[in-house]
Design an enzyme around this catalytic site. Sequence first.
Site: not given
Length: 372
Positions: A130-132
């Site tokens: 989700d963050c990358y």
Amino acid sequence: MQEKSLSEINERIRNGSARVVTAEEMPDLVDELGTAGAVREVDVVTTGTFGAMCSSGVFLNLGHSDPPIKIARAYLNRVEAYGGIAAVDLFLGATQPSEDRGIEYGGAHVMEDLVIGKQIEVEAHGSPSDCYPQMDLETSLRLEDFNQATMVNPRNAYQRYNAATNSSDRTMHTYMGTLLPGLGNVHYSGAGVLSPLSNDPGFEYIGVGTRIFLAGAQGYVIGSGTQHNPENGFSTLMVTGDLKRMNNSFLRAATFHKYGPSLYLGIGIPIPMLNERLAKSTAVRDSDITVPVQDYGIQRRDKPSVRMVSYEELKSGLIDLGGKEVSCSPLSSFQMAREVARTLKEQVERGEFLLSQAAEPLLRVGSCRPMK
């Protein structure tokens, strides 16, 4: 016993009054002045070596892309760099071969390309989260574009290195170069009299935190190197320095024929004349440093030794092996080792290179065991 303090020597370096000589010059001075006189007259002895140091690499931080990527696999000029550290941190090893050019180009060549200012091609593949979210990217970078480029070398600056020959009936291609059949030649490595660890074999000065000359930059010893074996005179160093400050004159990529890539590095260490023990150890000559000539024609880990030989004999160009006169060739450059020691001498004389107190000594007992 004649002694001086490190702070006293550094003060002389700062005010320009320090007397600095190279390790090649020191033996004659000790013969002339004695160890006590040498400590009085000399402040610093500079050492140097320049040779293939395979166990080398660089940590690179690329900075975050938009959208961001967590790099799982990366290729720099089609040479794989290890990405299992953090999102955009990579480790590039000197001996990693290219995916498309094989052993003719490798990690060492990428490092040299960066140091001389070339642009390299970067290909990265992500491990999505989700963050990358980004999966793939391609870009072109120069050395200045990396946030950090920190060289960390697990094993450099061998105190001395076994010479190599080949008794078999076929030519062998090794990390010691091309060895001709029937004891046709001998190859050796190391700087002998100029070698840093040969001038301080008891680690009187060299230790964790010692400031060194590393490929033109100021770097540091960060510990004993892998396969550190001081009991047998084969000590090694783990070192670090900033690739962005390095000089291509002292950092060169190479390819050993039918073996693979390696990185040639210039490393020098200034040794302060703190006491007569250091004066005595820096008076070492090539005739005092001996290594075994190992037979690479016997393909096992514990290669048999044909004979012991000194660096003085090796540098003569010919040695006797079982009644046969055999030519010897160096894989390292004694001329460049001299240049390292000379350049370091000039930096110390100009007050640009101060000596540092070690935070702790190097290990007196190492570990160089075979694989279990």
